[in-house]
Design a protein around this motif. Sequence first.
Motif, PDB file in Angstrom:
ATOM      1  N   ALA A   1      52.682  45.812  50.528  1.00  0.00           N
ATOM      2  CA  ALA A   1      51.587  45.950  49.568  1.00  0.00           C
ATOM      3  C   ALA A   1      50.863  44.618  49.440  1.00  0.00           C
ATOM      4  CB  ALA A   1      52.116  46.402  48.206  1.00  0.00           C
ATOM      5  N   SER A   2      49.561  44.652  49.605  1.00  0.00           N
ATOM      6  CA  SER A   2      48.725  43.462  49.443  1.00  0.00           C
ATOM      7  C   SER A   2      47.513  43.832  48.599  1.00  0.00           C
ATOM      8  CB  SER A   2      48.288  42.911  50.806  1.00  0.00           C
ATOM      9  OG  SER A   2      47.591  43.903  51.540  1.00  0.00           O
ATOM     10  N   ARG A   3      46.868  42.831  48.051  1.00  0.00           N
ATOM     11  CA  ARG A   3      45.692  43.091  47.218  1.00  0.00           C
ATOM     12  C   ARG A   3      44.597  43.732  48.064  1.00  0.00           C
ATOM     13  NH1 ARG A   3      47.591  41.700  41.929  1.00  0.00           N
ATOM     14  NH2 ARG A   3      49.113  40.035  42.285  1.00  0.00           N
ATOM     15  N   SER A   4      43.914  44.698  47.482  1.00  0.00           N
ATOM     16  CA  SER A   4      42.854  45.383  48.203  1.00  0.00           C
ATOM     17  C   SER A   4      41.636  44.475  48.357  1.00  0.00           C
ATOM     18  CB  SER A   4      42.462  46.671  47.470  1.00  0.00           C
ATOM     19  OG  SER A   4      41.916  46.362  46.201  1.00  0.00           O
ATOM     20  N   ALA A   5      40.747  44.862  49.264  1.00  0.00           N
ATOM     21  CA  ALA A   5      39.542  44.069  49.528  1.00  0.00           C
ATOM     22  C   ALA A   5      38.671  43.893  48.287  1.00  0.00           C
ATOM     23  CB  ALA A   5      38.742  44.709  50.668  1.00  0.00           C
ATOM     24  N   PRO A   6      38.462  44.924  47.445  1.00  0.00           N
ATOM     25  CA  PRO A   6      37.656  44.693  46.239  1.00  0.00           C
ATOM     26  C   PRO A   6      38.272  43.661  45.294  1.00  0.00           C
ATOM     27  CG  PRO A   6      37.811  47.042  46.693  1.00  0.00           C
ATOM     28  CD  PRO A   6      38.760  46.358  47.631  1.00  0.00           C
ATOM     29  N   ILE A   7      39.600  43.656  45.157  1.00  0.00           N
ATOM     30  CA  ILE A   7      40.248  42.696  44.261  1.00  0.00           C
ATOM     31  C   ILE A   7      40.075  41.281  44.793  1.00  0.00           C
ATOM     32  CG2 ILE A   7      42.456  41.966  43.307  1.00  0.00           C
ATOM     33  CD1 ILE A   7      41.294  44.487  42.059  1.00  0.00           C
ATOM     34  N   ILE A   8      40.293  41.096  46.104  1.00  0.00           N
ATOM     35  CA  ILE A   8      40.142  39.765  46.701  1.00  0.00           C
ATOM     36  C   ILE A   8      38.695  39.293  46.574  1.00  0.00           C
ATOM     37  CG2 ILE A   8      40.280  38.468  48.855  1.00  0.00           C
ATOM     38  CD1 ILE A   8      42.622  40.193  49.658  1.00  0.00           C
ATOM     39  N   THR A   9      37.744  40.205  46.829  1.00  0.00           N
ATOM     40  CA  THR A   9      36.329  39.857  46.733  1.00  0.00           C
ATOM     41  C   THR A   9      35.963  39.448  45.313  1.00  0.00           C
ATOM     42  OG1 THR A   9      35.801  41.405  48.520  1.00  0.00           O
ATOM     43  CG2 THR A   9      33.987  40.680  47.128  1.00  0.00           C
ATOM     44  N   PHE A  10      36.457  40.204  44.332  1.00  0.00           N
ATOM     45  CA  PHE A  10      36.148  39.900  42.931  1.00  0.00           C
ATOM     46  C   PHE A  10      36.743  38.554  42.531  1.00  0.00           C
ATOM     47  CE2 PHE A  10      36.347  40.280  38.343  1.00  0.00           C
ATOM     48  CZ  PHE A  10      35.166  40.929  38.034  1.00  0.00           C
ATOM     49  N   ALA A  11      37.997  38.305  42.928  1.00  0.00           N
ATOM     50  CA  ALA A  11      38.642  37.038  42.578  1.00  0.00           C
ATOM     51  C   ALA A  11      37.923  35.854  43.213  1.00  0.00           C
ATOM     52  CB  ALA A  11      40.105  37.071  43.011  1.00  0.00           C
ATOM     53  N   LEU A  12      37.580  35.983  44.504  1.00  0.00           N
ATOM     54  CA  LEU A  12      36.867  34.892  45.171  1.00  0.00           C
ATOM     55  C   LEU A  12      35.481  34.691  44.571  1.00  0.00           C
ATOM     56  CD1 LEU A  12      37.836  35.529  48.913  1.00  0.00           C
ATOM     57  CD2 LEU A  12      38.799  33.856  47.327  1.00  0.00           C
ATOM     58  N   GLY A  13      34.850  35.786  44.134  1.00  0.00           N
ATOM     59  CA  GLY A  13      33.540  35.671  43.494  1.00  0.00           C
ATOM     60  C   GLY A  13      33.605  34.882  42.195  1.00  0.00           C
ATOM     61  N   LEU A  14      34.640  35.141  41.376  1.00  0.00           N
ATOM     62  CA  LEU A  14      34.791  34.378  40.137  1.00  0.00           C
ATOM     63  C   LEU A  14      35.085  32.906  40.419  1.00  0.00           C
ATOM     64  CD1 LEU A  14      36.775  36.777  37.780  1.00  0.00           C
ATOM     65  CD2 LEU A  14      34.379  36.121  37.654  1.00  0.00           C
ATOM     66  N   MET A  15      35.866  32.641  41.471  1.00  0.00           N
ATOM     67  CA  MET A  15      36.118  31.245  41.847  1.00  0.00           C
ATOM     68  C   MET A  15      34.819  30.555  42.247  1.00  0.00           C
ATOM     69  SD  MET A  15      39.606  31.471  44.098  1.00  0.00           S
ATOM     70  CE  MET A  15      40.911  32.626  43.636  1.00  0.00           C
ATOM     71  N   LEU A  16      33.980  31.257  43.009  1.00  0.00           N
ATOM     72  CA  LEU A  16      32.698  30.680  43.425  1.00  0.00           C
ATOM     73  C   LEU A  16      31.802  30.415  42.221  1.00  0.00           C
ATOM     74  CD1 LEU A  16      30.736  29.847  45.663  1.00  0.00           C
ATOM     75  CD2 LEU A  16      30.024  32.245  45.827  1.00  0.00           C
ATOM     76  N   VAL A  17      31.795  31.354  41.272  1.00  0.00           N
ATOM     77  CA  VAL A  17      31.002  31.156  40.055  1.00  0.00           C
ATOM     78  C   VAL A  17      31.449  29.900  39.318  1.00  0.00           C
ATOM     79  CG1 VAL A  17      30.572  32.096  37.745  1.00  0.00           C
ATOM     80  CG2 VAL A  17      30.376  33.576  39.748  1.00  0.00           C
ATOM     81  N   LEU A  18      32.744  29.717  39.216  1.00  0.00           N
ATOM     82  CA  LEU A  18      33.258  28.543  38.509  1.00  0.00           C
ATOM     83  C   LEU A  18      32.921  27.252  39.250  1.00  0.00           C
ATOM     84  CD1 LEU A  18      34.758  27.586  36.065  1.00  0.00           C
ATOM     85  CD2 LEU A  18      36.900  27.887  37.288  1.00  0.00           C
ATOM     86  N   VAL A  19      33.016  27.278  40.576  1.00  0.00           N
ATOM     87  CA  VAL A  19      32.657  26.097  41.358  1.00  0.00           C
ATOM     88  C   VAL A  19      31.187  25.737  41.133  1.00  0.00           C
ATOM     89  CG1 VAL A  19      32.325  25.223  43.708  1.00  0.00           C
ATOM     90  CG2 VAL A  19      34.443  26.398  43.107  1.00  0.00           C
ATOM     91  N   LEU A  20      30.302  26.727  41.138  1.00  0.00           N
ATOM     92  CA  LEU A  20      28.876  26.471  40.907  1.00  0.00           C
ATOM     93  C   LEU A  20      28.637  25.911  39.503  1.00  0.00           C
ATOM     94  CD1 LEU A  20      27.289  29.630  42.593  1.00  0.00           C
ATOM     95  CD2 LEU A  20      27.436  27.315  43.503  1.00  0.00           C
ATOM     96  N   LEU A  21      29.347  26.450  38.514  1.00  0.00           N
ATOM     97  CA  LEU A  21      29.203  25.927  37.155  1.00  0.00           C
ATOM     98  C   LEU A  21      29.628  24.464  37.067  1.00  0.00           C
ATOM     99  CD1 LEU A  21      30.497  28.887  34.928  1.00  0.00           C
ATOM    100  CD2 LEU A  21      28.156  28.035  35.115  1.00  0.00           C
ATOM    101  N   VAL A  22      30.710  24.127  37.746  1.00  0.00           N
ATOM    102  CA  VAL A  22      31.193  22.750  37.716  1.00  0.00           C
ATOM    103  C   VAL A  22      30.213  21.814  38.424  1.00  0.00           C
ATOM    104  CG1 VAL A  22      33.016  21.212  38.527  1.00  0.00           C
ATOM    105  CG2 VAL A  22      33.603  23.391  37.484  1.00  0.00           C
TER     106      VAL A  22
END
Length: 296
Positions: free
Chosen positions: A191-212
């Motif tokens: 069992a591994s995280r599905s593509a939507p979950i990985i995409t959503f998590a990476l998207g939030l990380m990118l948002v935080l990087v841009l904010l910083v």
Amino acid sequence: MTEGTTSTTQPKRRTRIGLALGILIAFTAAYLVILFTFLGADVGRSQIITSDSSTTADRVSVKVTLLTINADDNAYKVRVDARPEGRYRNPDGSLATALRFTLDEIGGDHTTELAEGQWMPLREATLTAEGDTSLYPFDVHHIPLEIAIADLQGDPVPITVDLRAGLHDWKATATPLPDTHIGDVRLEMTASRSAPIITFALGLMLVLVLLVVVTVGMVTRAVTTHKIGFPTLASLAALLFAIPGIRNSMPDTPPVGTLSDFIVFFWALLTVAVCMSLASLAWLRQARRETEDPAS
């Protein structure tokens, strides 16, 4: 406006329009990719595993559906729906032969003896697994599953397993182990995280990087121009408290200490804290200069 000024302004305007269109196209493309990734997640994907290579209809078909996953505790719940076929099935769907059904779950093997004429009951089992949630969102968990069926004389009954993942946030596959044989299916589900979950998590990380990045640029500009105000400090304090909220808003996020924390969130929190400290010191120096020299 002179001719030289006009000729200089028009290319700049075209550059801004082209940049805006490029950002809009990139945003639209990213939106469509994320949307179709979510809609195309293989929730109902089925995988068939059999304990023998024969094509006989005399067997028991077992549909295993992955219901819930508690990755923090490495506990997984499955639904097991077994149905007899061929000579093991009566016309009404009940058992034509008494069988012994064994399912390996937490607490050991659970064996159920089913009498002739009885319907095979729907069962739910809790399985243990091996996995490390600290690698979120790229963590992988290995789940062993063993199903054995035999008649009361001990003769094995051929089994076909239909594995289904009923979860949108996990992708599950199964591999038969080498010791699988007639009457005994041994699987290792992954069992591994599905593509939507990985995409959503990476998207939030990118948002935080841009904010910083924007925060660092804003503080650098404010400090160099000596225009540090209280609103700047307030926005930094708000962002400092917002980072944990952004981190915890990721889907199925485990406790603090994951790979994503060390890659993005810890450094984002540290960077914003440093920026706030520097901005606070600059604001204090600026306030002292204004106090010592009101005329300036």
